[in-house]
Design a protein around this motif. Structure first.
Motif, mmCIF file in Angstrom:
data_model
loop_
_atom_site.group_PDB
_atom_site.id
_atom_site.type_symbol
_atom_site.label_atom_id
_atom_site.label_comp_id
_atom_site.label_asym_id
_atom_site.label_seq_id
_atom_site.Cartn_x
_atom_site.Cartn_y
_atom_site.Cartn_z
ATOM 1 N N MET B 128 0.840 -1.192 0.000
ATOM 2 C CA MET B 128 0.000 0.000 0.000
ATOM 3 C C MET B 128 0.874 1.242 0.000
ATOM 4 S SD MET B 128 -2.843 -1.230 2.713
ATOM 5 C CE MET B 128 -3.173 0.377 3.424
ATOM 6 N N PHE B 225 -15.677 9.643 14.557
ATOM 7 C CA PHE B 225 -14.620 8.648 14.748
ATOM 8 C C PHE B 225 -15.121 7.328 14.183
ATOM 9 C CE2 PHE B 225 -13.641 11.894 17.774
ATOM 10 C CZ PHE B 225 -12.264 11.894 17.857
ATOM 11 N N ARG B 226 -14.350 6.737 13.298
ATOM 12 C CA ARG B 226 -14.810 5.589 12.525
ATOM 13 C C ARG B 226 -13.717 4.526 12.564
ATOM 14 N NH1 ARG B 226 -13.822 5.466 7.340
ATOM 15 N NH2 ARG B 226 -13.197 7.614 7.017
ATOM 16 N N PRO B 227 -14.094 3.247 12.805
ATOM 17 C CA PRO B 227 -13.065 2.200 12.869
ATOM 18 C C PRO B 227 -12.298 2.103 11.556
ATOM 19 C CG PRO B 227 -15.176 1.350 13.612
ATOM 20 C CD PRO B 227 -15.445 2.703 13.019
ATOM 21 N N SER B 228 -11.032 1.832 11.665
ATOM 22 C CA SER B 228 -10.214 1.680 10.471
ATOM 23 C C SER B 228 -9.091 0.704 10.764
ATOM 24 C CB SER B 228 -9.667 3.030 10.034
ATOM 25 O OG SER B 228 -9.030 2.893 8.779
ATOM 26 N N TYR B 229 -8.087 0.690 9.916
ATOM 27 C CA TYR B 229 -7.007 -0.269 10.106
ATOM 28 C C TYR B 229 -5.664 0.370 9.820
ATOM 29 C CZ TYR B 229 -3.776 -4.048 9.197
ATOM 30 O OH TYR B 229 -2.676 -4.868 9.219
ATOM 31 N N GLU B 234 -4.083 -0.430 17.274
ATOM 32 C CA GLU B 234 -5.267 -1.270 17.408
ATOM 33 C C GLU B 234 -5.921 -0.978 18.752
ATOM 34 O OE1 GLU B 234 -4.626 -5.392 16.589
ATOM 35 O OE2 GLU B 234 -6.757 -5.767 16.431
ATOM 36 N N PRO B 235 -7.165 -0.589 18.828
ATOM 37 C CA PRO B 235 -8.036 -0.292 17.691
ATOM 38 C C PRO B 235 -7.548 0.924 16.913
ATOM 39 C CG PRO B 235 -9.253 -0.295 19.787
ATOM 40 C CD PRO B 235 -7.823 -0.325 20.118
ATOM 41 N N SER B 236 -7.871 0.920 15.628
ATOM 42 C CA SER B 236 -7.508 2.044 14.773
ATOM 43 C C SER B 236 -8.751 2.850 14.441
ATOM 44 C CB SER B 236 -6.885 1.542 13.476
ATOM 45 O OG SER B 236 -5.708 0.813 13.743
ATOM 46 N N VAL B 237 -8.534 4.087 14.114
ATOM 47 C CA VAL B 237 -9.677 4.968 13.899
ATOM 48 C C VAL B 237 -9.348 5.967 12.804
ATOM 49 C CG1 VAL B 237 -8.875 6.426 15.813
ATOM 50 C CG2 VAL B 237 -11.216 6.643 15.039
ATOM 51 N N MET B 267 -4.859 3.248 19.112
ATOM 52 C CA MET B 267 -4.081 2.886 20.299
ATOM 53 C C MET B 267 -2.817 2.168 19.809
ATOM 54 S SD MET B 267 -5.834 4.018 22.786
ATOM 55 C CE MET B 267 -5.120 3.224 24.227
ATOM 56 N N VAL B 268 -1.669 2.580 20.335
ATOM 57 C CA VAL B 268 -0.400 2.022 19.860
ATOM 58 C C VAL B 268 -0.397 0.506 20.077
ATOM 59 C CG1 VAL B 268 2.106 2.099 20.054
ATOM 60 C CG2 VAL B 268 0.756 4.167 20.453
ATOM 61 N N HIS B 269 -0.084 -0.235 19.018
ATOM 62 C CA HIS B 269 -0.080 -1.694 19.095
ATOM 63 C C HIS B 269 0.982 -2.147 20.104
ATOM 64 C CE1 HIS B 269 -0.012 -5.877 17.890
ATOM 65 N NE2 HIS B 269 -1.105 -5.643 17.189
#
Ligand SMILES: [Zn+2]
Lengths: 812, 319
Positions: B128, B225-229, B234-237, B267-269
């Motif tokens: 990506m 705020f919307r979940p993402s990757y 993780e979780p990502s937003v 949140m930092v993995h």
């Protein structure tokens, strides 16, 4: 990914309207980019029988068709071909609405009225492009086609992030999310198992189980040509952007879209040795894939082979030799799990980014292999197929996996007081199985389709997502205030920007890379340090070959761009890195680059413009040094050695040293460079490293303000041209500072050469300020001046042109 | 006139001088008269002189009238770059919230740019972010490349902190990806930030990023705020703000959605915390990143990103 709502509704029910469903899915991470709804408001399209066809009286390409929808008769003019009386055709009645809000009217074709029209396949959303043939309807006359072909069906366009692509890249996957959102129950589609099968000579051989954990091969045959693909299936495929090809291929595609499991069908009649083998490709093997391209295979490619040759790139694309044709009556249906890495590698290596490869490379549900095959068999039966054999490899279900979730950890990460039982309910809605595991701790069994969930943090994410990000409060973190420091280099960069902007230079951010060809235009020979650049291994374009070693490479292109637009007055700067490659490896050096041509201040109605020349750059750099507290006498400007600055005019270039170390250069560009960049006027360039400027000692020491006025004297000296201004100035300065208890300042205020000044000489005029801690008497100053003049005439061979030239004007 | 009447040989002076010859009883009256006359003449003279001076001044003022509609002399001041203006705005907002600014190299190694950020070899995110690799021998920490994101600075900062808390940093800078169209430049700018401390939660992420959005886009801005990757959180937003061009009704800029994506965060993995030298069982944190170019395109309604990099003065001088 495209999700037709009519298809989604076969799995799950919901109450919300489309927009609400879309925003609810988006809020749970399935980002609905658009709702594609071309058939919104569609009406008045029915199945009608052709009673009679007659040619149009004047237009040979048209015919007039008499239709009946069971109640009414109507005449319709059409250009459609291949129709006959007795056919059932799609008729859009006058007053009806076609997809795209096109109202159907009675129209006249050369005097023949047409009551509506016959719809094309494209009109009905059952083809991807326009065609002359009509959709062969199998519905009874009078059927409302808007309902039968769900013409008013909205399609959700969902952009899947890589983690959801593993389990949401199917109608079933999205349906699971909808069911979890609404609490609705999931309905699974019709499936067929094979039941007892007679033994058969067909053999399956999985030679590399590490790359293929499960393989189900089913044998299906037809007595005669398969029945056509049902229209609802054609329509659903079309909604997802897939062309209907043949019943067998359509069904494999349909099941892949529906369940996320790619399937492949081989024509068994063309298999050598009646064998399907999963193995690595052998050296020298090649395969022509369905898109007509021939591929030379590597040992890293996983292939499906028959008894002799590869017949497919596993999980990527089938080969032409065993592909399904109109004559195919005997099929090996493959449903399997291939290694995500192997499929991803092969897809990349051969440039084949098929729908199947996309799904395999992200991971498919290992427990879904049999289910997908079962589903396909149910559909193949609808087009007349019979299952007669099966071979399988690997376990039907993968080993169960479980992950622990600690309540305290969850609450701390979320910032929400949530009990483990509440968290468990959110997870079980997604298909996770929950067991209490001591107080405030859950043991969570991960469903087979969630290959993205490995760790506790993955579960925390799922809980947050299902709880709803919007419900988590927003609070600012507590804690003692921290000391905020701006890095020294950044503070120096700030100062450089302020000084450059204040001096009239405009900030630009040009690219830091360029082509090798640019070195020729810059006159940089291969042995020059500026030629020792860091190269980019995989540039997209020729102008990305190397990283610049000097801002001259970037700024000259900025001037070139502006000159092309006839913008000839430019003064610009940039703060950025240059890259050096040497024996010590790669260095990044932050610099201020300055460039200009024409005027820095435009001509106004009150006077001429100010040219942006060498001395403008020099003055700006000196001002920056002064701003940073570096005393002027620590900066030394010197003439470069021959070839040291090949981009610059040899007589108009300077090196700049701070405390004896070279930190920059300035000058006018060489006439060849000016020409190479298409600049009508000479350009000037300068570059100065920023790090040495903050790395040096600050030397601002406040001087008490004198209580007595200073006395000014001006002096004009005739100096031989080979004596530099700096020499004269320093001689003056030296002489003046040797006077006891006097402080003096010397400043050049005029330079003249020409009429009145002998050839080989020039006139330099200086102002001297004398300052003492008492009132200075004129005689005292005159005495001092006499000393200074004698000293300077001796030192540089100057002669006095006039002792007091405050009223002296150079002759014009 | 003054001399004729008031001078040493003037009429009044002479009159005063002859006073002495008058009888003693007349002297005071005549003297007062003469003095009064002298004063009045003096005053009249002063007035006349004042009027004359005023007339002269008036004439001079009229003559000196300038055409104030002529343009003022433009000071020689350059134009700041729009990306730097925005970058400074963002830096100021975070400085006020106690975030230290940090820098890092533009040529990175694969370990800092990918591995340490939970992007192992073969991870789709490596594709990506198609990278520019450097033509040089690999180091002990992988091949060299032009950094594709500002995240490696997070790793470098955490490791330099050597376990000290809190970690509050923001890193703006230029990054490179093999991408080139109207909205993607091969060289562009990102700003990333990181907060690691005891007890940092998703709620804090929302708090800080809401504050940022409100400061950047205005206090009444709607935020989603919307979940993402992202591999490193993780979780990502993903954070969207209400489109200011259409007030959320839908337009070309927001692709009819009424929302514009401005930030990625999460949140930092735990694996990234470990790579930074922190124990994920002890501390937690959040990280965020935003595309400065994209925000500048939104703020100034620029529709081609290349305008920021060409150095065309017709563009630069609008800022
Ligand atoms: Zn909008």
């Amino acid at each position: 990914m495209r999700v037709p709502l009519s298809w989604l509704r076969t799995f799950v029910d919901w109450q919300d309207d489309v927009a609400e469903l879309a925003s609810a899915l988006t809020a749970r991470g399935l980002s609905v980019e658009t709702v594609d709804w071309p058939g919104r408001g569609c009406a008045g399209i029915v199945a009608a029988r052709i009673n009679a066809i007659s040619p149009h009286p004047t237009r040979s390409n048209l015919s007039v068709v008499e239709l009946s929808d069971g109640h009414n008769l109507a005449n319709v003019v059409t250009s459609a071909t291949g129709i006959a009386p007795g056919d059932t055709v799609p008729w859009a009645r006058p007053g009806g609405i076609l997809p795209g809000w096109r109202t159907v009217k009675v129209r006249s074709f050369d005097g023949v009225p047409s009551a509506g029209l016959l719809c094309s396949c494209l009109d009905l959303g059952c083809a991807l492009e326009e065609s002359e043939t009509l959709l062969p309807l199998d519905q009874p006359v009078g059927t409302d086609l808007v309902r039968a072909l769900f013409l008013d069906d909205p399609v959700l366009e969902i952009e899947l992030t890589p983690n959801y692509a593993t389990h949401c890249q199917s109608i079933l996957g999205v349906a699971r999310e909808v069911a979890a959102l609404t609490g609705g129950r999931l309905r699974m589609p019709d499936r067929m198992t094979t039941g007892e099968c007679a033994l058969d000579s067909f053999r399956l051989n999985v030679a590399c189980p590490e790359l293929c954990s499960r393989y189900v091969a089913r044998l299906v045959r037809w007595e005669r040509e398969p029945a056509p693909t049902p229209l609802w299936m054609v329509r659903h495929l079309c909604q997802c952007g897939i062309r209907s090809l043949s019943p067998i291929v359509d069904i494999t595609n349909y099941v892949m879209l529906e369940l996320g499991q790619p399937l492949h069908a081989f024509d068994r009649a063309h298999l050598h040795g009646d064998t399907v083998c999963v193995r690595r490709a052998l050296p020298g093997e090649h395969l022509t894939t369905l898109d007509g391209r021939e591929h030379f295979l590597q040992a890293t490619d996983l292939v499906i082979a028959d008894g002799m040759d590869p017949i497919a790139l596993a999980g990527v694309m089938g080969g032409t030799g065993t592909s399904i044709t109109e004559a195919t009556l005997d099929v090996v249906l493959e449903s399997a799990v291939f290694s995500a890495d192997a499929v991803g590698h092969t897809a990349r290596a051969h440039g084949l980014h098929s729908e199947a490869a996309q799904r395999f490379s992200r991971g498919v549900d290992p427990a879904g292999v049999t289910a997908a095959s079962d589903r396909a068999i149910a559909l193949l039966r609808m087009v007349g197929g019979t299952v007669y054999g099966e071979r399988t490899f690997g376990p039907a279900e993968p080993p169960p996996r479980s992950v622990s979730l600690r309540g305290a950890r969850l609450r701390q990460w979320m910032g929400v007081r949530l009990s483990t039982s509440a968290a468990g309910r959110l997870l079980s809605a997604l298909g996770f199985e929950i067991q209490a595991d001591g107080a405030d701790r859950l043991r969570v069994n991960v469903p087979s389709w969630r290959s993205d969930v490995h760790d506790e943090v993955d579960l925390i994410e799922e809980v947050c997502r299902m709880y709803g990000y919007e419900r988590i409060p927003a609070t600012l973190p507590e804690g003692a205030p921290t000391t905020v420091a701006r890095p020294p280099l950044e503070r120096t960069a700030d100062a450089a920007r302020k000084v450059a902007l204040g001096a009239g230079f405009t900030e630009v951010i040009p690219y830091t890379y360029h082509s090798r060809e640019l070195w020729d235009r810059l006159r940089i020979p291969p042995e020059h340090p500026w030629h020792q650049a860091v190269a980019i291994a995989n540039p997209m374009r020729v102008d990305q070959e190397v990283l610049r070693t000097t801002t001259a490479a970037s700024l000259l292109r900025v001037l070139e761009t502006n000159a092309r637009y006839r913008r000839l007055d430019v003064a610009c700067f940039e703060v950025g890195p240059v890259f050096a490659s040497g024996t010590h490896g790669i260095a990044e050096i932050a610099v201020l680059g300055l460039a200009g041509m024409g005027c820095i201040a435009p001509q106004t109605w009150q006077g001429p413009g100010t040219p942006c020349d060498f001395f403008r750059l020099k003055g700006t750099i000196c001002a920056l040094a002064a701003r940073l507290g570096i005393a002027g006498d620590r900066l030394i400007w010197s003439v470069p050695a021959a070839g040291e600055l090949p981009t610059l005019h040899p007589g108009r270039a300077a090196l700049l040293a701070l405390d004896g170390v070279t930190i920059g250069w300035a000058g006018q560009c060489h006439p060849n460079v000016q020409e190479a960049f298409g600049l009508p006027d000479p350009a000037v360039l300068a570059e100065i490293q920023l790090e040495p400027l903050w790395a040096v000692d600050r030397s601002i020491v406040f001087q008490p303000i004198p209580r007595y006025p200073a006395v000014r004297r001006d002096i004009a000296l005739l100096v031989p041209v080979e004596r530099s201004a700096a020499e004269v100035q320093s001689a003056l300065h030296q002489a003046a500072t040797s006077l006891p208890d006097l402080r003096t300042e010397v400043r050049l205020f005029d330079l003249y050469q020409g009429k009145g000044v002998p050839a080989g000489w020039r006139s330099l005029a200086f102002t001297l300020w004398f300052q003492a801690e008492r009132t200075l008497r004129d005689e005292e100053v005159d005495q001092a001046m006499a000393l200074v003049v004698r000293a300077v005439t001796d030192a540089v061979g100057a002669s006095l042109r006039g002792a007091d030239l405050s009223a002296w004007q150079p002759p014009h | 006139m003054r001399v004729q009447y008031l001078g040493r040989k003037g009429v009044i002076t002479s009159a005063l001088r002859v006073l002495g010859q008058l009888p003693a009883e007349e002297r005071p009256a005549q003297g007062a008269l003469a003095n009064q006359l002298r004063t009045e003449i003096g005053q009249a003279l002063e007035e006349a002189r004042g009027a004359l001076a005023r007339r002269t001044l008036d004439r001079r003022l009229v003559e000196e009238t300038i055409d104030i509609t002529l343009p003022g002399y433009p000071p020689t001041i350059g134009h700041p770059h729009p990306l730097i203006i925005l970058r400074n705005d963002i830096e100021d907002i975070f400085a006020a919230m106690g975030f230290t600014m940090s820098l890092g190299p533009e040529i990175e190694d694969e370990w800092h740019n990918f591995e340490a950020l939970n992007i192992p070899p073969g991870h789709p995110a490596r594709e990506m972010q198609d990278s520019f690799y450097i033509d040089a021998a690999p180091t002990g920490t992988g091949r060299l490349l032009l950094r594709t994101q500002m995240s490696p600075v997070q790793i470098r900062f955490m490791r330099a902190q050597a376990g000290r808390l809190p970690v509050r940093m923001v890193a703006p800078g230029r990054v490179y990806r093999r991408d080139d169209d109207a909205t993607h430049s091969p060289m562009f700018h990102q700003c990333e930030g990181l907060l690691v401390d005891h007890g940092i939660s998703f709620a804090h992420l929302k708090g800080v990023l809401s504050a940022l959005a409100h400061r950047l886009f205005g206090p009444s801005t709607r935020i989603r705020f919307r979940p993402s990757y992202f591999p490193f959180t993780e979780p990502s937003v993903e954070v969207d703000v209400g489109c200011t061009l259409c007030n959320g009704h839908g337009c070309r800029t927001c692709k009819q959605s009424g929302w514009v994506e401005v930030l990625g965060a999460g949140m930092v993995h735990p694996r990234v915390l470990e790579a930074g030298g922190y124990d994920p069982e002890e501390v937690s944190g959040f990280a965020f990143g935003l595309g400065i170019d994209r925000l500048a395109m939104l703020r100034y309604q620029v529709d081609d990103i290349r305008a920021f990099y060409e150095g065309d003065m017709r563009c630069s001088e609008q800022f």
